[in-house]
Write an enzyme that holds these catalytic residues in place. Sequence first.
Site, PDB file in Angstrom:
ATOM      1  N   HIS A  12      37.004  55.440 -45.026  1.00 15.42           N
ATOM      2  CA  HIS A  12      36.872  54.633 -43.816  1.00 15.42           C
ATOM      3  C   HIS A  12      35.391  54.422 -43.539  1.00 15.42           C
ATOM      4  O   HIS A  12      34.543  54.813 -44.337  1.00 15.42           O
ATOM      5  CB  HIS A  12      37.555  55.311 -42.626  1.00 15.42           C
ATOM      6  N   ASP A 149      31.956  67.345 -43.735  1.00 11.67           N
ATOM      7  CA  ASP A 149      32.804  66.214 -43.373  1.00 11.67           C
ATOM      8  C   ASP A 149      34.272  66.561 -43.570  1.00 11.67           C
ATOM      9  O   ASP A 149      34.637  67.750 -43.559  1.00 11.67           O
ATOM     10  CB  ASP A 149      32.396  64.972 -44.160  1.00 11.67           C
ATOM     11  N   ARG A 407      26.935  54.957 -32.429  1.00 12.75           N
ATOM     12  CA  ARG A 407      26.416  55.029 -31.072  1.00 12.75           C
ATOM     13  C   ARG A 407      25.597  53.778 -30.741  1.00 12.75           C
ATOM     14  O   ARG A 407      24.768  53.339 -31.543  1.00 12.75           O
ATOM     15  CB  ARG A 407      25.543  56.282 -30.906  1.00 12.75           C
ATOM     16  N   SER A 522      28.553  52.249 -25.267  1.00  9.89           N
ATOM     17  CA  SER A 522      28.641  51.160 -26.234  1.00  9.89           C
ATOM     18  C   SER A 522      29.269  49.917 -25.613  1.00  9.89           C
ATOM     19  O   SER A 522      30.178  49.995 -24.793  1.00  9.89           O
ATOM     20  CB  SER A 522      29.437  51.606 -27.464  1.00  9.89           C
TER      21      SER A 522
END
Length: 559
Positions: A12, A149, A407, A522
Amino acid sequence: MVNVLGINSVYHESAAALLVDGELVAAVEEERFNRIKHGKEADWDNPHQLPERSIRFCLKHAGITARDIDHVAYSFDPKLRRKRYRTEWWDPKDEETFHLRLGQVRTAVEELFGRSLGERLHFVPHHLAHAASVYFPSGFDRAAIITIDGIGETAGSSLAKGIGTRIQSIETFEYPHSIGFVWEVFSEYIGFSHYDASKAMGLAAYGNPEVFRQQFESVLRADGENYGVAQDFLGGQPDKLARIEALFGPPRAADAEMQPRHADIAAALQAATDAAVMALVRRVKRKVPFDNLCIAGGVALNCVTNEVVARSGEFANLFIPSAPHDAGTAIGAAFAVHCAKQKRPPQRGASTPYLGPAFKRRDILAAVKSAGLTARRSKSPARDAADMIADGKIVAWFQGRMEFGPRALGNRSLLADPRRPEMRDILNQKVKHREDFRPFAPSVLAEHADEWFEVGAHSASHEFMLFAPEVKAERRNRIPAIVHQDGTARVQLVSRKLNPRFHELISCFFAKTGVPLVVNTSFNDSEPIVCTPTDAIVTFRKSGIDALFMDDVVLVART
């Protein structure tokens, strides 16, 4: 000139990045163009679905064509995956589908480029790409590197060291020892999606980590320099949910009421993560006793854990990039190939997140006209926007090149007044349409940050909204909209050098109010961050935003 294109599309956060003679000139996430969160689903069946729009943007921005690309770097190594995969981990049929689709990556790239690439297409190990994405922008000549991760080829975490232009692997923690996967599982368990680690992180501040600490040791344990994850709670294990329920009770449905138990589970998850990451920090410090530490991987977006690492004092200097998650591996893969193929070293220490598209005034005016709206021009956008924010308005600020990473850092942002306690609920309910418990970040003038927050030693990474220091106790009543339940805030330091326009706006707000910071979230509404002027206008019209500033073009909501 040697041009290296980096691509991430294996799981992704599909993205592309371009190095021109070792200089990073562009990087962008596919979701900003196709308006699909994360670019695509993480699926066994789609690693060959390339970020075509992102690739085209990178080429157009640099003024080159596909013919001018010397090397293509894909941030995953199928051979390494096949070598290390174990059949007991998950369904072998899914794994075979994955390999078949990985086998189509070359065809997909060559069709897009209109030519055969031969040995100019490189499959870069995923954690090497993560490591390169953080090490080269850090500017360090030598550093310890941690990647944490969900999974690379088969690794959940890895340790490395960087010296000069070389990155050397030190140690790998294979599946199932994946902190990222634990967050995916428990984010879903408490009623979010597996992508919603940020929601679980925000919820954790409302809970007590001691309530489920003992139970969590069965899932994610940490001791000294070691951590481990129990496979029974991950992946395709048939009794996974039953085991979780036995320890923590029934899962929460997405539309069910949030209970204290759910916050306690999130708090225990956060505490276990802090302990596990610190175990890796101590371990890599012993193995790579440098002063500098780089951290990458999706878990490096956890600003609470990052603050723990920074405060630990294990390393003098810490760097995390604006896109430590999988999108950043497009940059890292390109850097890794450049270093392998070119004698000239790549650019070092350039860590700007502003690597995406920018739009000219004529593009903005065309979008306004197409929407059937009437705009006005501002002679001083920063001052006018600051005045509106001080008057309690919510302002969309669309300026310059789009940020790379999850971000918004002042170029695709929604801004508000931190002095108003009701602003958090207004933003959550009327603009962002999200859960009430979720906090908002402050963007503060770097030169005044220490007066309001316990920042500690400033680093470049503080400009990327990656740490959660405490708000000074005597200041909390003045800026209630950004103070989280635990007294912290996910701070972005804003410097005049990195973002002069945003710095000017906050400076104007400071001159008017005596407060050198604004609420920054955002610019989106249950969608990817806006990219184009048209995206901005669409979101402006459907959300409770009072004004939209696109360069010096201003739209004001009808009252």
